[in-house]
Design a protein around this motif. Structure first.
Motif, mmCIF file in Angstrom:
data_model
loop_
_atom_site.group_PDB
_atom_site.id
_atom_site.type_symbol
_atom_site.label_atom_id
_atom_site.label_comp_id
_atom_site.label_asym_id
_atom_site.label_seq_id
_atom_site.Cartn_x
_atom_site.Cartn_y
_atom_site.Cartn_z
ATOM 1 N N MET A 81 -4.815 -1.267 4.543
ATOM 2 C CA MET A 81 -3.518 -1.285 5.235
ATOM 3 C C MET A 81 -2.515 -0.373 4.548
ATOM 4 N N VAL A 82 -2.543 -0.343 3.230
ATOM 5 C CA VAL A 82 -1.627 0.536 2.478
ATOM 6 C C VAL A 82 -1.930 1.997 2.823
ATOM 7 N N LEU A 83 -3.191 2.370 2.873
ATOM 8 C CA LEU A 83 -3.560 3.734 3.198
ATOM 9 C C LEU A 83 -3.241 4.067 4.647
ATOM 10 N N TRP A 84 -3.404 3.110 5.533
ATOM 11 C CA TRP A 84 -3.169 3.342 6.959
ATOM 12 C C TRP A 84 -1.675 3.500 7.247
ATOM 13 N N VAL A 85 -0.820 2.729 6.548
ATOM 14 C CA VAL A 85 0.615 2.778 6.781
ATOM 15 C C VAL A 85 1.190 4.103 6.268
ATOM 16 N N LYS A 86 0.647 4.643 5.188
ATOM 17 C CA LYS A 86 1.158 5.903 4.648
ATOM 18 C C LYS A 86 0.794 6.986 5.580
#
Length: 95
Positions: free
Chosen positions: A90-95
């Motif tokens: 999720m962290v990678l997807w949001v960035k």
């Protein structure tokens, strides 16, 4: 000089066996708490189980619960790892 053997009354023996069978504590731990020899207590428990006076069903239930607890801990660990992977995604997807 030889040691004098200690004599234990039947009530003490029954109580010690009940502690082992009902609480599920290890024989060594109960023997240490009561101040008696581990092998003495083990023989009392064994004799009681052979005679049918010690409830074997309690230890069977305890063993089942221990296996279930171990399985739940393994499942919990796996789910925690999966959750951590999803958080990273999720962290990678949001960035």
């Amino acid at each position: 000089m030889a040691e004098k053997r200690r004599k234990f009354d039947p009530e003490f023996r029954e109580g010690a066996v009940r502690i082992v069978t009902e609480t599920g504590k290890a024989i060594a731990e109960v023997a240490r708490d009561l101040g008696i020899n581990e092998t003495t207590l083990a023989s009392w428990v064994s004799r009681a189980r052979r005679a049918g006076t010690a409830p074997a069903g309690v230890s069977d239930e305890l063993e089942r619960l221990r296996r279930e607890n171990a399985q739940l801990k393994r499942d919990n660990k796996e789910l925690a790892m999966e959750r951590d992977v999803l958080k990273r995604c999720m962290v990678l997807w949001v960035k």
